[in-house]
Design an enzyme around this catalytic site. Structure first.
Site, PDB file in Angstrom:
ATOM      1  CE  LYS A 151      15.922  -2.174   5.296  1.00 13.65           C
ATOM      2  NZ  LYS A 151      15.123  -3.260   5.855  1.00 13.65           N
ATOM      3  CE1 TYR A 239      17.161  -0.261   9.673  1.00 17.38           C
ATOM      4  CE2 TYR A 239      17.197  -2.649   9.506  1.00 17.38           C
ATOM      5  CZ  TYR A 239      16.507  -1.451   9.444  1.00 17.38           C
ATOM      6  OH  TYR A 239      15.169  -1.458   9.162  1.00 17.38           O
TER       7      TYR A 239
HETATM    8  P1  NAD Z   1       5.574  -7.095   4.060  1.00 15.26           P
HETATM    9  O1  NAD Z   1       5.703  -8.382   3.366  1.00 15.26           O
HETATM   10  O2  NAD Z   1       4.894  -7.092   5.389  1.00 15.26           O
HETATM   11  O3  NAD Z   1       4.826  -6.022   3.145  1.00 15.26           O
HETATM   12  C1  NAD Z   1       5.052  -5.947   1.766  1.00 15.26           C
HETATM   13  C2  NAD Z   1       3.817  -5.350   1.089  1.00 15.26           C
HETATM   14  O4  NAD Z   1       4.063  -5.342  -0.310  1.00 15.26           O
HETATM   15  C3  NAD Z   1       2.552  -6.170   1.337  1.00 15.26           C
HETATM   16  O5  NAD Z   1       1.454  -5.304   1.473  1.00 15.26           O
HETATM   17  C4  NAD Z   1       2.419  -6.977   0.052  1.00 15.26           C
HETATM   18  O6  NAD Z   1       1.080  -7.329  -0.240  1.00 15.26           O
HETATM   19  C5  NAD Z   1       2.954  -5.992  -0.977  1.00 15.26           C
HETATM   20  N1  NAD Z   1       3.426  -6.635  -2.206  1.00 15.26           N
HETATM   21  C6  NAD Z   1       3.221  -6.133  -3.442  1.00 15.26           C
HETATM   22  N2  NAD Z   1       3.720  -6.945  -4.375  1.00 15.26           N
HETATM   23  C7  NAD Z   1       4.255  -7.994  -3.734  1.00 15.26           C
HETATM   24  C8  NAD Z   1       4.922  -9.171  -4.158  1.00 15.26           C
HETATM   25  N3  NAD Z   1       5.153  -9.425  -5.468  1.00 15.26           N
HETATM   26  N4  NAD Z   1       5.368 -10.032  -3.211  1.00 15.26           N
HETATM   27  C9  NAD Z   1       5.185  -9.797  -1.895  1.00 15.26           C
HETATM   28  N5  NAD Z   1       4.536  -8.691  -1.443  1.00 15.26           N
HETATM   29  C10 NAD Z   1       4.077  -7.794  -2.339  1.00 15.26           C
HETATM   30  O7  NAD Z   1       7.043  -6.498   4.184  1.00 15.26           O
HETATM   31  P2  NAD Z   1       7.546  -5.327   5.105  1.00 15.26           P
HETATM   32  O8  NAD Z   1       8.266  -5.899   6.261  1.00 15.26           O
HETATM   33  O9  NAD Z   1       6.456  -4.362   5.370  1.00 15.26           O
HETATM   34  O10 NAD Z   1       8.677  -4.668   4.146  1.00 15.26           O
HETATM   35  C11 NAD Z   1       8.343  -3.825   3.066  1.00 15.26           C
HETATM   36  C12 NAD Z   1       9.502  -2.862   2.780  1.00 15.26           C
HETATM   37  O11 NAD Z   1       9.763  -2.085   3.932  1.00 15.26           O
HETATM   38  C13 NAD Z   1      10.833  -3.542   2.435  1.00 15.26           C
HETATM   39  O12 NAD Z   1      11.539  -2.784   1.494  1.00 15.26           O
HETATM   40  C14 NAD Z   1      11.592  -3.555   3.744  1.00 15.26           C
HETATM   41  O13 NAD Z   1      12.995  -3.557   3.590  1.00 15.26           O
HETATM   42  C15 NAD Z   1      11.113  -2.246   4.356  1.00 15.26           C
HETATM   43  N6  NAD Z   1      11.139  -2.273   5.842  1.00 15.26           N
HETATM   44  C16 NAD Z   1      11.790  -1.301   6.470  1.00 15.26           C
HETATM   45  C17 NAD Z   1      11.828  -1.300   7.848  1.00 15.26           C
HETATM   46  C18 NAD Z   1      12.545  -0.193   8.560  1.00 15.26           C
HETATM   47  O14 NAD Z   1      12.663  -0.277   9.771  1.00 15.26           O
HETATM   48  N7  NAD Z   1      12.973   0.845   7.873  1.00 15.26           N
HETATM   49  C19 NAD Z   1      11.212  -2.294   8.579  1.00 15.26           C
HETATM   50  C20 NAD Z   1      10.547  -3.292   7.888  1.00 15.26           C
HETATM   51  C21 NAD Z   1      10.506  -3.269   6.503  1.00 15.26           C
END
Ligand code: NAD
Length: 396
Positions: A151, A239
């Site tokens: 999401k 959410y």
């Molecule tokens: P994060 O920054 O920890 O991870 C993002 C990943 O994408 C990293 O591995 C990063 O290297 C990669 N990436 C690739 N291209 C990138 C760019 N141009 N800029 C930045 N990063 C890049 O983020 P996250 O918290 O893991 O979130 C990732 C996704 O998951 C989002 O869509 C977020 O909304 C979703 N999320 C959902 C939940 C949930 O509970 N459902 C919780 C957290 C995150």
């Protein structure tokens, strides 16, 4: 009325709603369900042998993927961790070795077409920044893989429509990672809202807030409009938005909203800090929601009925949910709060298993891509209502 007969009636209605949902074409307007959606049923199948499980490659090994999703594969019954797509090849190889995945199944983002040559990878789980979901979904669908996507589905309704079309054209599934729709306390809350125990539903509230920290790499892209699509609203306000929809089982028809960001705060140059929005549902329920990147943590929801009040606090945490129903017994002046205790289950594994079962059986997921599209349309409506300073009608 016998609650079982309510469930059967609503199940019938839900089947119709699902059929209508899957009939959505890329350009079609969102259809309006006329009755609440039914409460979902838990899966009771037995674990499959690894060779029979759905092989899933993780796209993006960031915080959520590495801390919640990847470790949860061990608790699934139908899923096998099968590959990684990452911008950091060394990290990909390290994860492959730690989690028993062949190094040959580690790819760069620009190598997703090669997934087509890996029959042991049936699907991908996209966990990259929101603004990249479209390109990663389209690449996966083109390689013939089913898609589970985090999401929000995308940063605009147009991107979400393109993703739905790409998967439909490739005859692949697109499911949203709306984990709360698989989490037992939320499922029980849906059941209680449908059971009549709260009386007639009148209003709801939900708050999702935390403090954004620009020094945390997870928040760097979240404060960038192009990558995030907006501020607190598409990240955590979603959410509240999604919960108001699954708790009522209805689609909103009207939205009012206001936005505020602290002046001069460099975190909010591109995206908003705080959003208040009110959703009006066809039954008359009003849902008042708040999301913020500028307060202490909260992840709560409440449903106010004519007979009782349901509280989920937290509503959307990873673990340790609290659910209670409070009401005044007849003749008493003092409300009694009943705490509802049910076994915690790994919601990430439950969500993964639902996805795998849908891949295996062809069943429509509980949270299909269209569910994500609806939310980004409502998000767009919330921004418009705030901009115009007046209520906007939405095609729920
Ligand atoms: P994060 O920054 O920890 O991870 C993002 C990943 O994408 C990293 O591995 C990063 O290297 C990669 N990436 C690739 N291209 C990138 C760019 N141009 N800029 C930045 N990063 C890049 O983020 P996250 O918290 O893991 O979130 C990732 C996704 O998951 C989002 O869509 C977020 O909304 C979703 N999320 C959902 C939940 C949930 O509970 N459902 C919780 C957290 C995150």
């Amino acid at each position: 009325m016998n609650p079982e007969s309510i469930n059967r009636r609503q199940l019938f209605v839900a089947a119709g709603t699902l059929a209508a949902t899957s009939a959505l074409s890329a350009n079609a307007q969102t259809p309006a369900p006329t009755q609440p959606r039914a409460a979902p049923k838990p899966d009771e199948g037995k674990p499959l042998a690894p060779k029979d499980r759905v092989g899933i490659a993780i796209v993006g090994i960031g915080a959520y993927a590495s801390q919640q999703i990847i470790p949860s594969f061990a608790e699934t019954k139908y899923c096998r961790l099968a590959g990684f797509v990452t911008g950091d090849a060394a990290k990909g190889r390290d994860f492959a070795n730690r989690f028993g995945v062949a190094e040959a199944n580690v790819f760069g983002y620009d190598q997703m077409a090669e997934l087509a040559n890996r029959p042991d990878i049936d699907a991908v789980y996209i966990i990259t920044p929101n603004g990249l979901h479209r390109e990663h979904t389209e690449a996966a669908a083109k390689a013939g893989k089913h898609v589970l996507c985090e999401k929000p589905i995308a940063t605009s309704p147009q991107d979400a429509e393109a993703m739905i079309k790409a998967c439909a054209d490739a005859k692949r599934l697109l499911m949203m990672g709306y984990r709360c729709q698989y989490e037992p306390y939320n499922l029980r809350a849906i059941e209680i809202c449908r059971s009549g125990r709260l009386g007639r539903l009148v209003s709801m509230t939900s708050e999702h807030s935390r403090t954004a920290d620009p020094s945390d790499p997870r928040d760097t892209w979240r404060l960038n409009k192009k990558l995030a699509g907006g501020g607190s609203l598409p990240d955590i306000g979603i959410y509240s938005l999604n919960a108001m929809r699954y708790l009522t089982g209805e689609e909103p028809t009207e939205i009012q909203a206001s936005i505020s960001s602290p002046p001069g705060d460099p975190r909010f140059k591109e995206v908003e800090a705080t959003v208040h929005f009110t959703l009006r549902f066809p039954s008359g329920v009003l849902a008042n929601c708040q999301s913020s990147y500028d307060t202490a943590d909260v992840k709560r929801g409440q449903v106010f009925g004519t007979d009782a009040i349901l509280t989920l606090d937290p509503l959307s945490d990873y673990y340790r949910h609290n659910l209670s129903v409070s009401s005044k017994p007849k003749g008493s002046e003092t409300p009694v709060e009943e705490k509802i205790l049910i076994p915690e289950k790994n919601q990430f594994a439950l969500q993964l298993d639902h996805f795998a079962q849908c891949v295996r059986t062809g069943q429509t997921p509980r949270s299909p891509g269209e569910e994500g599209l609806r939310d980004v349309r409502y998000i767009e409506g919330i921004y418009r209502a705030a901009r115009e300073g007046k209520p906007v009608k939405v095609n729920g």
